[in-house]
Design a protein around this motif. Structure first.
Motif, mmCIF file in Angstrom:
data_model
loop_
_atom_site.group_PDB
_atom_site.id
_atom_site.type_symbol
_atom_site.label_atom_id
_atom_site.label_comp_id
_atom_site.label_asym_id
_atom_site.label_seq_id
_atom_site.Cartn_x
_atom_site.Cartn_y
_atom_site.Cartn_z
ATOM 1 N N ARG A 1 -7.841 8.858 3.385
ATOM 2 C CA ARG A 1 -7.323 7.644 2.758
ATOM 3 C C ARG A 1 -6.177 7.944 1.794
ATOM 4 N NH1 ARG A 1 -10.546 3.626 4.469
ATOM 5 N NH2 ARG A 1 -12.584 4.270 5.221
ATOM 6 N N GLY A 2 -5.423 8.985 2.110
ATOM 7 C CA GLY A 2 -4.274 9.347 1.281
ATOM 8 C C GLY A 2 -4.663 9.719 -0.137
ATOM 9 N N ALA B 1 2.457 1.834 -3.469
ATOM 10 C CA ALA B 1 1.486 2.219 -4.490
ATOM 11 C C ALA B 1 0.788 3.543 -4.213
ATOM 12 C CB ALA B 1 0.432 1.119 -4.649
ATOM 13 N N ASN B 2 0.699 3.952 -2.926
ATOM 14 C CA ASN B 2 -0.150 5.102 -2.600
ATOM 15 C C ASN B 2 0.495 6.197 -1.764
ATOM 16 O OD1 ASN B 2 -3.033 4.099 -3.440
ATOM 17 N ND2 ASN B 2 -2.031 2.382 -2.458
ATOM 18 N N CYS B 3 1.388 5.846 -0.870
ATOM 19 C CA CYS B 3 1.842 6.789 0.152
ATOM 20 C C CYS B 3 3.261 7.299 -0.073
ATOM 21 C CB CYS B 3 1.773 6.134 1.534
ATOM 22 S SG CYS B 3 0.190 5.346 1.886
ATOM 23 N N VAL C 1 0.851 -1.202 0.000
ATOM 24 C CA VAL C 1 0.000 0.000 0.000
ATOM 25 C C VAL C 1 0.884 1.248 0.000
ATOM 26 C CG1 VAL C 1 -1.719 1.324 1.302
ATOM 27 C CG2 VAL C 1 -1.936 -1.161 1.110
ATOM 28 N N ASN D 1 -6.869 8.077 -1.916
ATOM 29 C CA ASN D 1 -7.326 6.894 -2.644
ATOM 30 C C ASN D 1 -8.523 6.290 -1.909
ATOM 31 O OD1 ASN D 1 -7.757 4.441 -3.876
ATOM 32 N ND2 ASN D 1 -5.616 3.844 -3.931
ATOM 33 N N ASP E 1 -6.354 -1.750 4.888
ATOM 34 C CA ASP E 1 -5.196 -1.241 4.137
ATOM 35 C C ASP E 1 -4.520 -0.105 4.896
ATOM 36 O OD1 ASP E 1 -5.615 -2.946 1.921
ATOM 37 O OD2 ASP E 1 -6.879 -1.454 0.895
ATOM 38 N N SER F 1 -10.393 3.970 -2.565
ATOM 39 C CA SER F 1 -10.566 2.519 -2.653
ATOM 40 C C SER F 1 -9.797 1.764 -1.564
ATOM 41 C CB SER F 1 -10.134 2.011 -4.033
ATOM 42 O OG SER F 1 -8.727 2.107 -4.187
ATOM 43 N N LEU F 2 -8.946 2.468 -0.799
ATOM 44 C CA LEU F 2 -8.216 1.803 0.277
ATOM 45 C C LEU F 2 -9.165 1.471 1.430
ATOM 46 C CD1 LEU F 2 -4.913 3.889 0.446
ATOM 47 C CD2 LEU F 2 -5.244 1.620 -0.557
#
Length: 107
Positions: free
Chosen positions: A83-84, A36-38, A33, A86, A93, A88-89
């Motif tokens: 959720r940063g 991919a996101n943070c 996670v 996103n 997550d 969908s997290l």
């Protein structure tokens, strides 16, 4: 009330012990996670995001505890969107990525 506080403290200590032993599979999920996101913000400190592994930046945050940090990440805090950024997290997550980032303080 005191019993609940002690139970939360013991649970937190158990989580940190599992992390320190490297046996918590949630760290692998958290790393995925994070990557991919943070990583964009938390690797460089964009908009004041605490840089992963930086004890000075994370110290006061880590002291708030895992559940508070998860709540902040889910709802958004300061310049960090919910959720940063996103949606969908899942909550899981978010919990895993917070565990991962906290685990990096020991490295």
């Amino acid at each position: 009330m005191m019993i609940a506080r002690c139970a939360r403290l013991l649970l937190g200590m158990l989580i940190l012990l599992l992390i320190a032993c490297g046996k918590d599979p949630r760290l692998d999920e958290g790393l995925k996670v994070f990557t991919a996101n943070c990583k964009v913000c938390h690797a460089q400190g964009i908009n004041g995001a605490p840089i992963v592994g930086n004890k000075k930046m994370w110290g006061p945050r880590a002291a708030q505890g895992h559940s508070v940090l998860v709540s902040h990440a889910i709802s958004g805090y300061g310049l960090m969107p919910a959720r940063g950024g996103n949606p969908s997290l899942s909550d899981e997550d978010i919990s895993n990525v917070v565990l991962y980032m906290l685990s990096q303080l020991d490295n």
